[in-house]
Every structure is written in structure tokens, then in C-alpha cells.
Design a protein around this motif. Structure first.
Motif, PDB file in Angstrom:
ATOM      1  N   ALA A   1       0.828  -1.206   0.000  1.00 31.59           N
ATOM      2  CA  ALA A   1       0.000   0.000   0.000  1.00 31.59           C
ATOM      3  C   ALA A   1       0.862   1.256   0.000  1.00 31.59           C
ATOM      4  O   ALA A   1       1.991   1.264   0.490  1.00 31.59           O
ATOM      5  N   GLY A   2       0.285   2.329  -0.537  1.00 32.88           N
ATOM      6  CA  GLY A   2       0.894   3.648  -0.435  1.00 32.88           C
ATOM      7  C   GLY A   2       2.073   3.859  -1.358  1.00 32.88           C
ATOM      8  O   GLY A   2       2.317   3.097  -2.296  1.00 32.88           O
ATOM      9  N   PRO A   3       2.848   4.916  -1.069  1.00 37.09           N
ATOM     10  CA  PRO A   3       3.979   5.275  -1.929  1.00 37.09           C
ATOM     11  C   PRO A   3       5.172   4.342  -1.715  1.00 37.09           C
ATOM     12  O   PRO A   3       5.163   3.507  -0.814  1.00 37.09           O
ATOM     13  N   PRO A   4       6.220   4.482  -2.538  1.00 32.86           N
ATOM     14  CA  PRO A   4       7.412   3.625  -2.382  1.00 32.86           C
ATOM     15  C   PRO A   4       8.072   3.848  -1.023  1.00 32.86           C
ATOM     16  O   PRO A   4       7.979   4.929  -0.440  1.00 32.86           O
ATOM     17  N   TYR A   5       8.739   2.811  -0.553  1.00 33.05           N
ATOM     18  CA  TYR A   5       9.515   2.938   0.677  1.00 33.05           C
ATOM     19  C   TYR A   5      10.869   3.566   0.381  1.00 33.05           C
ATOM     20  O   TYR A   5      11.511   3.253  -0.608  1.00 33.05           O
ATOM     21  N   ASP A   6      11.273   4.440   1.277  1.00 28.69           N
ATOM     22  CA  ASP A   6      12.607   5.017   1.230  1.00 28.69           C
ATOM     23  C   ASP A   6      13.383   4.408   2.393  1.00 28.69           C
ATOM     24  O   ASP A   6      13.559   5.012   3.444  1.00 28.69           O
ATOM     25  N   GLY A   7      13.796   3.158   2.215  1.00 29.65           N
ATOM     26  CA  GLY A   7      14.423   2.410   3.293  1.00 29.65           C
ATOM     27  C   GLY A   7      13.603   1.187   3.640  1.00 29.65           C
ATOM     28  O   GLY A   7      12.760   0.732   2.852  1.00 29.65           O
ATOM     29  N   ALA A   8      13.820   0.658   4.832  1.00 30.09           N
ATOM     30  CA  ALA A   8      13.177  -0.592   5.248  1.00 30.09           C
ATOM     31  C   ALA A   8      11.703  -0.367   5.571  1.00 30.09           C
ATOM     32  O   ALA A   8      11.339   0.649   6.168  1.00 30.09           O
ATOM     33  N   PRO A   9      10.838  -1.306   5.193  1.00 30.38           N
ATOM     34  CA  PRO A   9       9.419  -1.205   5.548  1.00 30.38           C
ATOM     35  C   PRO A   9       9.210  -1.527   7.022  1.00 30.38           C
ATOM     36  O   PRO A   9      10.077  -2.146   7.667  1.00 30.38           O
ATOM     37  N   PRO A  10       8.075  -1.142   7.595  1.00 34.88           N
ATOM     38  CA  PRO A  10       7.796  -1.453   9.002  1.00 34.88           C
ATOM     39  C   PRO A  10       7.555  -2.941   9.214  1.00 34.88           C
ATOM     40  O   PRO A  10       7.255  -3.687   8.264  1.00 34.88           O
ATOM     41  N   GLY A  11       7.664  -3.363  10.466  1.00 38.73           N
ATOM     42  CA  GLY A  11       7.543  -4.778  10.796  1.00 38.73           C
ATOM     43  C   GLY A  11       6.242  -5.407  10.357  1.00 38.73           C
ATOM     44  O   GLY A  11       6.219  -6.570   9.928  1.00 38.73           O
ATOM     45  N   ALA A  12       5.132  -4.666  10.460  1.00 42.01           N
ATOM     46  CA  ALA A  12       3.837  -5.228  10.067  1.00 42.01           C
ATOM     47  C   ALA A  12       3.830  -5.612   8.594  1.00 42.01           C
ATOM     48  O   ALA A  12       3.298  -6.667   8.211  1.00 42.01           O
TER      49      ALA A  12
ATOM     50  N   PRO B   1      -5.499   1.117  25.013  1.00 41.56           N
ATOM     51  CA  PRO B   1      -4.811   2.415  25.024  1.00 41.56           C
ATOM     52  C   PRO B   1      -3.323   2.332  25.344  1.00 41.56           C
ATOM     53  O   PRO B   1      -2.550   3.181  24.884  1.00 41.56           O
ATOM     54  N   GLU B   2      -2.915   1.309  26.089  1.00 43.00           N
ATOM     55  CA  GLU B   2      -1.503   1.200  26.453  1.00 43.00           C
ATOM     56  C   GLU B   2      -0.615   0.917  25.241  1.00 43.00           C
ATOM     57  O   GLU B   2       0.615   1.091  25.292  1.00 43.00           O
ATOM     58  N   LEU B   3      -1.230   0.505  24.122  1.00 38.90           N
ATOM     59  CA  LEU B   3      -0.454   0.214  22.915  1.00 38.90           C
ATOM     60  C   LEU B   3      -0.287   1.428  22.006  1.00 38.90           C
ATOM     61  O   LEU B   3       0.376   1.347  20.971  1.00 38.90           O
ATOM     62  N   ALA B   4      -0.871   2.556  22.386  1.00 40.46           N
ATOM     63  CA  ALA B   4      -0.804   3.748  21.538  1.00 40.46           C
ATOM     64  C   ALA B   4       0.628   4.129  21.142  1.00 40.46           C
ATOM     65  O   ALA B   4       0.869   4.490  19.984  1.00 40.46           O
ATOM     66  N   PRO B   5       1.607   4.047  22.062  1.00 40.59           N
ATOM     67  CA  PRO B   5       2.976   4.421  21.666  1.00 40.59           C
ATOM     68  C   PRO B   5       3.591   3.489  20.619  1.00 40.59           C
ATOM     69  O   PRO B   5       4.631   3.816  20.044  1.00 40.59           O
ATOM     70  N   GLU B   6       2.968   2.334  20.381  1.00 39.52           N
ATOM     71  CA  GLU B   6       3.506   1.355  19.435  1.00 39.52           C
ATOM     72  C   GLU B   6       2.743   1.357  18.112  1.00 39.52           C
ATOM     73  O   GLU B   6       2.837   0.424  17.324  1.00 39.52           O
ATOM     74  N   SER B   7       2.013   2.440  17.855  1.00 43.00           N
ATOM     75  CA  SER B   7       1.184   2.528  16.647  1.00 43.00           C
ATOM     76  C   SER B   7       2.026   2.699  15.395  1.00 43.00           C
ATOM     77  O   SER B   7       3.054   3.379  15.401  1.00 43.00           O
ATOM     78  N   LEU B   8       1.528   2.122  14.312  1.00 46.61           N
ATOM     79  CA  LEU B   8       2.091   2.348  12.988  1.00 46.61           C
ATOM     80  C   LEU B   8       1.457   3.595  12.383  1.00 46.61           C
ATOM     81  O   LEU B   8       0.308   3.930  12.678  1.00 46.61           O
ATOM     82  N   GLY B   9       2.195   4.291  11.550  1.00 49.81           N
ATOM     83  CA  GLY B   9       1.638   5.443  10.859  1.00 49.81           C
ATOM     84  C   GLY B   9       0.532   5.041   9.898  1.00 49.81           C
ATOM     85  O   GLY B   9       0.297   3.860   9.634  1.00 49.81           O
ATOM     86  N   ALA B  10      -0.167   6.040   9.378  1.00 50.37           N
ATOM     87  CA  ALA B  10      -1.298   5.803   8.477  1.00 50.37           C
ATOM     88  C   ALA B  10      -0.894   4.855   7.350  1.00 50.37           C
ATOM     89  O   ALA B  10       0.116   5.068   6.675  1.00 50.37           O
ATOM     90  N   ILE B  11      -1.698   3.818   7.154  1.00 46.00           N
ATOM     91  CA  ILE B  11      -1.337   2.799   6.172  1.00 46.00           C
ATOM     92  C   ILE B  11      -2.583   2.275   5.475  1.00 46.00           C
ATOM     93  O   ILE B  11      -3.640   2.129   6.085  1.00 46.00           O
ATOM     94  N   GLY B  12      -2.447   2.003   4.176  1.00 41.53           N
ATOM     95  CA  GLY B  12      -3.514   1.371   3.425  1.00 41.53           C
ATOM     96  C   GLY B  12      -3.905   2.136   2.182  1.00 41.53           C
ATOM     97  O   GLY B  12      -3.940   3.369   2.174  1.00 41.53           O
ATOM     98  N   ASP B  13      -4.204   1.385   1.121  1.00 41.16           N
ATOM     99  CA  ASP B  13      -4.728   1.974  -0.106  1.00 41.16           C
ATOM    100  C   ASP B  13      -6.229   2.211  -0.023  1.00 41.16           C
ATOM    101  O   ASP B  13      -6.825   2.739  -0.959  1.00 41.16           O
TER     102      ASP B  13
END
Length: 353
Positions: free
Chosen positions: A28-39, A250-262
Motif C-alpha cells: 500500500a501507499g507510496p514507495p519505501y525510502d528504506g526498510a518497511p515497518p515490521g507489520a 490504550p496502552e499500545l498507543a505508543p507502538e502505533s504504525l503510521g497511516a497505512i492502506g490503499d
């Protein structure tokens, strides 16, 4: 728009899109500039094992970005949900007309699911075998039954669907249209209330590319959010923060991934975040997070002729579109950790930028 797109068939990606680059996965989304996230790495590793490119997930993870490439799905007429990636044998829905078709992934079921970045091997089995079984039964029906996604999306508004975060009514309408499906398949589809979303995504991708929309692609990759303007080959991008909304934990909020998805293509076509007026349950759930003008803003930024968000209106009003998105754990999980919305910065839509 006078042209009408219908749900045509379920088809493996390699049969639908010619000349796919070898040993490449589509995200999804634009090209990666580096390594993709773990998900995304989790989902990519699952796809690599499914293709037989690696014997197990650990081996596959080591190949992602090395001997296995990653490219933006929308550059190939394909849209993918959240962290999921597509590979050559991935089952897709085909939506379009005689002139042009767009593709999205068949939703393989509820959690655990590839779209959330799950490493559960059950996801691979469903993505391969269940989707193949659905195609076997649905394709003969689709040759006889005309299903027009846009008409069903608008019909579902009356039952509280926004067309993105809430698509239960749309899923029921698809099942009702395919009334000759085996009862077990109907039950399995209805057990996944989000099934309709990828059909809607394919339609909206088709609409962006087949209308006079100023935007032809839009989405996030978890690290960056981007758009492609009509006539441009390159993506305009900005850093992607996590969506704003309530967390299931709510305790997982600091571990959120940025906006993702087509799935942002849905919101770009006037549904989702631009159709919250039809979804009172979502307005209530997100009342502490949404802009105060959430139900009136769309009238100011949509192009009346296309029904799509318009960069010129966005720039003139200083109002960004509302993009409804699930919130994922940055390292992937069996389920989302929340859901809400993302408003890209207005400058992203500046066609002079």
C-alpha cells in the motif's frame, strides 16, 4: 460519470495484470525510502512463503528488500488494504468496464488476518484455499449477475455504512446479490463484516483512474502518506503519523504504525471520511477525535462533476479530506489496536509543490 463499473470476477493477480516484475510484492501507499515497518515485513514474508520463494517466515524476512522486491501496488492498477501485500498468486476482485479494470485483494476473513500484519500461518491457508473456493463458486454467478459496487455503496448508506470503516450492510448486499452461493460460503462471508471493503476499494481505484479526477492514487505505507496527481509518474509524500481515534488497548498507543492502506481511495471518491453523515455510529464513536465540521467539510472539497476530492478546493479552503483508517501495531498483530481517521496536510495536495 456515465460509465458504470461492475464486479466482474475473482482472479489471481498474475492472470489479471500482465508483465509483473519477477519476485516482487506489492504494498500500500507510496514507495519505501528504506526498510518497511515490521507489520508489512510480516505480511510480505507470509506472501513469500505462499509463493514458494522461501521455506518459512524467518527465511522469508531475510529476503524482503534483498532478493524479493517491494513496489507500490497502485502503480500496477492494484490496491491493497492496510499492511497486506499482494503476490502473483494472490486472489483479487476485478472491478471495471470494457475499457478499464482495477483490482483489490479478496478479503480472506476476520482476525487473524494478513491485512493486520499477522504471522499466523492460518492466514496463508485462508488466502489461498478459501479464496480459491469462493472464486470457484462466485465466478459463474458473476457472469450472470450484474453487481455494480457504486449502487450498492450508496444503498448501504441507508443502513449506516460510510463505505470504509463500516461496510457490514454492503457485505450483506453482496451476499444477497450472489444468492445462489452455497450457504456455508454465505455464512463465512457474513462472519467477516469487512468483506465488502476490498470490492469498494477496487471500484474507487477504477473511478479515480477512469474519471477526470485530479488524483489517480492515494494511500499510506505506514511511514509515509502520498498521492499521485493526474499525469504525474511520481508520488507526492509526507511523513505519516498514526490515525487519530480510540484505541482498543490504550496502552499500545505508543507502538502505533503510521497511516497505512490503499483504502484511502474510498475516501478520495466521496465515501468513508467524506460520508460520515451517513454513519451516526461512527460519528458517536469518534466524536472526541473528528474535526467539528466532519459532516459539512466534504461539500467544500469534493468536485461536483466527479464526486472525488479536489486538490484545488482543498488548497482554496485549507481543509484536508478525512481518511478513515484502522490503527495497526507497528510490528504487526492478529488484530488492529484501534481505528480512527487521518487528515493529510493540505500542502500535500498542492499541484505546484
Amino acid at each position: 460519470m456515465s460509465r458504470k463499473a461492475r464486479l466482474r470476477r475473482l482472479v489471481p493477480l498474475e492472470e489479471a495484470v500482465a508483465d509483473l516484475p519477477a519476485r516482487t510484492l506489492f504494498h500500500a501507499g507510496p514507495p519505501y525510502d528504506g526498510a518497511p515497518p515490521g507489520a508489512v515485513v510480516n505480511a510480505a514474508a507470509q506472501a513469500a512463503v505462499l509463493e514458494g520463494w522461501a521455506p518459512d517466515l524467518e527465511s522469508a524476512r531475510a529476503l524482503i528488500g534483498a532478493s524479493i522486491g517491494l513496489r507500490p501496488a497502485q502503480d500496477y492498477g492494484l490496491v491493497v488494504p492496510l499492511a497486506q501485500v499482494a503476490s502473483p498468486s494472490t486472489w483479487c476482485v476485478e472491478v471495471g468496464d470494457a475499457d478499464h479494470c482495477a483490482y483489490s485483494l479478496v478479503s480472506e476473513g476476520g482476525p487473524p488476518a494478513l491485512r493486520f500484519g499477522s504471522s499466523d500461518p492460518a492466514c496463508r491457508q485462508r488466502a489461498r484455499d478459501w479464496c480459491a473456493k469462493l472464486a470457484e463458486h462466485a465466478n459463474p454467478l458473476l457472469e450472470r449477475v450484474a453487481i455494480y459496487p457504486e449502487a450498492l455503496m450508496r444503498q448501504a448508506h441507508a443502513s449506516g455504512d460510510d463505505g470504509h470503516a463500516q461496510v457490514q450492510a454492503g457485505t450483506r448486499l453482496i451476499v444477497d446479490a450472489l444468492h445462489d452461493l452455497p450457504a456455508t460460503l454465505k455464512e463465512e462471508i457474513l462472519a467477516n463484516p469487512g468483506f465488502a471493503l476490498t470490492v469498494w476499494m477496487a471500484f474507487c481505484s477504477w473511478k479515480l483512474r477512469s474519471s477526470d479526477s485530479a488524483i489517480t492514487a492515494i494511500g499510506g505505507n505506514g511511514l509515509a502518506f502520498g498521492i499521485k496527481l493526474n499525469g504525474d509518474d511520481a508520488w507526492n509524500t509526507v511523513s505519516a503519523p498514526p490515525p487519530s481515534g480510540p484505541y482498543f488497548k490504550p496502552e499500545l498507543a505508543p507502538e502505533s504504525l503510521g497511516a497505512i492502506g490503499d483504502s484511502a481511495v474510498v475516501d478520495a471518491c466521496g465515501f468513508g471520511g467524506q460520508a460520515l453523515v451517513h454513519a451516526p455510529a461512527l460519528l458517536e464513536e469518534w466524536r472526541d477525535y473528528l474535526p467539528a465540521d466532519a459532516t459539512s467539510r466534504p461539500q467544500r472539497i469534493l468536485d461536483e462533476s466527479t464526486g472525488c476530492i479536489d486538490p484545488a478546493r482543498i488548497k482554496a479552503t485549507g481543509l484536508a479530506p478525512i481518511i478513515n483508517l484502522a490503527i495497526l501495531h507497528r510490528d504487526g498483530a492478529d488484530t488492529p489496536i484501534g481505528r480512527g481517521h487521518y487528515c493529510p496536510p493540505v500542502g500535500l495536495f498542492d499541484n505546484e509543490g
